[in-house]
Design an enzyme around this catalytic site. Structure first.
Site, PDB file in Angstrom:
ATOM      1  N   ALA A 175     -13.591 -53.605  -1.623  1.00 15.13           N
ATOM      2  CA  ALA A 175     -12.791 -54.796  -1.268  1.00 15.13           C
ATOM      3  C   ALA A 175     -12.834 -54.984   0.247  1.00 15.13           C
ATOM      4  O   ALA A 175     -11.818 -54.994   0.933  1.00 15.13           O
ATOM      5  CB  ALA A 175     -11.354 -54.675  -1.779  1.00 15.13           C
ATOM      6  N   HIS A 180     -13.276 -53.222   7.883  1.00 16.00           N
ATOM      7  CA  HIS A 180     -14.392 -52.351   7.487  1.00 16.00           C
ATOM      8  C   HIS A 180     -15.655 -52.722   8.280  1.00 16.00           C
ATOM      9  O   HIS A 180     -16.383 -51.858   8.758  1.00 16.00           O
ATOM     10  CB  HIS A 180     -14.706 -52.518   5.998  1.00 16.00           C
ATOM     11  N   GLY A 198     -10.913 -45.837  10.616  1.00 11.14           N
ATOM     12  CA  GLY A 198     -10.055 -46.819  11.269  1.00 11.14           C
ATOM     13  C   GLY A 198      -8.715 -46.227  11.689  1.00 11.14           C
ATOM     14  O   GLY A 198      -8.093 -45.472  10.926  1.00 11.14           O
ATOM     15  N   ASP A 247      -5.408 -46.253   9.503  1.00 18.08           N
ATOM     16  CA  ASP A 247      -4.939 -45.119   8.708  1.00 18.08           C
ATOM     17  C   ASP A 247      -4.851 -43.898   9.628  1.00 18.08           C
ATOM     18  O   ASP A 247      -5.649 -42.964   9.523  1.00 18.08           O
ATOM     19  CB  ASP A 247      -5.889 -44.883   7.526  1.00 18.08           C
TER      20      ASP A 247
HETATM   21  P1  AMP Z   1     -10.358 -48.097   2.884  1.00 19.17           P
HETATM   22  O1  AMP Z   1     -11.390 -48.859   2.141  1.00 19.17           O
HETATM   23  O2  AMP Z   1      -9.025 -48.761   2.936  1.00 19.17           O
HETATM   24  O3  AMP Z   1     -10.296 -46.629   2.498  1.00 19.17           O
HETATM   25  O4  AMP Z   1     -10.854 -48.097   4.395  1.00 19.17           O
HETATM   26  C1  AMP Z   1     -12.098 -47.567   4.756  1.00 19.17           C
HETATM   27  C2  AMP Z   1     -12.110 -47.325   6.254  1.00 19.17           C
HETATM   28  O5  AMP Z   1     -11.871 -48.581   6.915  1.00 19.17           O
HETATM   29  C3  AMP Z   1     -10.989 -46.367   6.692  1.00 19.17           C
HETATM   30  O6  AMP Z   1     -11.500 -45.524   7.730  1.00 19.17           O
HETATM   31  C4  AMP Z   1      -9.944 -47.313   7.209  1.00 19.17           C
HETATM   32  O7  AMP Z   1      -9.092 -46.733   8.180  1.00 19.17           O
HETATM   33  C5  AMP Z   1     -10.784 -48.421   7.811  1.00 19.17           C
HETATM   34  N1  AMP Z   1      -9.999 -49.646   7.916  1.00 19.17           N
HETATM   35  C6  AMP Z   1      -9.240 -50.214   6.951  1.00 19.17           C
HETATM   36  N2  AMP Z   1      -8.610 -51.306   7.425  1.00 19.17           N
HETATM   37  C7  AMP Z   1      -8.974 -51.427   8.729  1.00 19.17           C
HETATM   38  C8  AMP Z   1      -8.654 -52.344   9.775  1.00 19.17           C
HETATM   39  N3  AMP Z   1      -7.817 -53.357   9.589  1.00 19.17           N
HETATM   40  N4  AMP Z   1      -9.226 -52.163  10.995  1.00 19.17           N
HETATM   41  C9  AMP Z   1     -10.065 -51.113  11.201  1.00 19.17           C
HETATM   42  N5  AMP Z   1     -10.407 -50.221  10.264  1.00 19.17           N
HETATM   43  C10 AMP Z   1      -9.866 -50.361   9.042  1.00 19.17           C
END
Ligand code: AMP
Length: 285
Positions: free
Chosen positions: A32, A37, A149, A152
């Protein structure tokens, strides 16, 4: 972009690339995808990496099964976004590929204090699942750089600890800034589930973080936290935590501390949707 579903295939491809001198930059995701990302992909590209992204909706990190069931899935759109962003390799494994003998047979890691506070306290088992999946993905991809990111924040600290615990000190963990919507809302896959009225007020979380930062030299932390609690509640959010911590190790702070790098962190629910955000405080004196 090359897409792999099988562990052996991606391993072989990456090791072949490594023999011709390429360095691997890895971005693990749950899918998603959004601009947050893609900012990590862009950073890896700028660093000259072979850019490897994974999309794996890891069941073991969802302590709330309803959250997993409702997690948005948009793999076709994700693939199009990754191609456009210049990603080189996408790993799209099945659950069996990641946990061949079942998740219960995977090693788990003890994150100690980090697993007892904030996300750890509010999502029991979450970081155990994060540790399992990240260690497995690192075993497969063997990256030089790992891009995560700041959104988190606690997860970044957990992964830093995981690298230590698993002796993977050769991997550089690069923590990238949070990408935000124009009104300040941190981009998140979960934002897709917000209704229009919920979306219209969701930036209140960021506004609270900014007020915690801007009042650091002229107010008591307890007073500012209470104001944030009231503001979130007035907008229909149920705060799970509003916290200030030492940015180096997440030691929770009862008051603002001069000369300590600080991070403010909030988790709050609106309806069934749980959002998190954080802000590193810059000293405005
Ligand atoms: P996720 O798919 O939510 O597990 O995120 C995958 C990676 O993208 C993780 O390292 C998150 O911290 C990073 N991420 C998610 N949202 C953001 C954002 N708004 N800005 C920067 N990095 C992000």
């Amino acid at each position: 972009m090359v897409i792999f579903k099988k562990t052996e295939d991606i391993k072989q491809y990456i090791s072949l690339k490594n023999t011709t001198g390429s360095k691997t930059g890895f971005i693990p995701t749950l899918g998603a995808l959004h601009d947050g990302h893609l900012s990590l992909i862009e950073k890896a590209r700028q660093d000259g990496m072979l850019v490897v992204c994974s999309i794996f909706l890891n069941p073991t990190q969802f302590n709330d099964k309803k959250d997993l069931e409702k997690y948005p899935v948009s793999t076709d759109d994700d693939i199009a976004l990754l191609v456009k962003a210049g990603c080189d390799v996408l790993f799209l494994p099945s659950v069996d590929e990641i946990y061949p003998g079942g998740a219960d047979n995977m090693p788990t890691y003890d994150f100690g204090y980090l697993d007892t506070i904030l996300e750890g306290a509010n999502r029991p088992g979450h970081f155990k699942g994060v540790g399992q999946v990240v260690s497995r993905l690192l075993e497969i991809v063997e990256p030089d750089n790992l891009y995560m990111g700041q959104k988190d924040y606690q997860q970044c600290m957990v992964v830093r600890k995981l690298l230590e615990l698993t002796g993977r000190n050769n991997i550089n963990l690069l923590i990238c800034p949070t990408t935000r919507e124009a009104d300040g809302l941190a981009m998140s896959s979960r934002n897709r589930r917000l209704t229009e009225p919920q979306r219209a007020i969701a930036a209140v979380i960021y506004q609270c973080l900014v007020s915690i930062e801007s009042k650091q030299n002229n107010a008591e932390l307890s007073v500012v936290k209470k104001e944030c609690e009231d503001l979130l509640a007035a907008k229909g959010f149920v705060p799970e935590y509003i916290a200030l911590a030492d940015a180096r190790n997440l030691t929770l702070l009862d008051s603002y501390e001069q000369d300590t790098p600080m991070v403010a962190l909030i988790a709050a629910k609106i309806g069934e949707i749980r959002l998190i955000d954080n802000l590193l405080l810059t000293d405005s004196r």
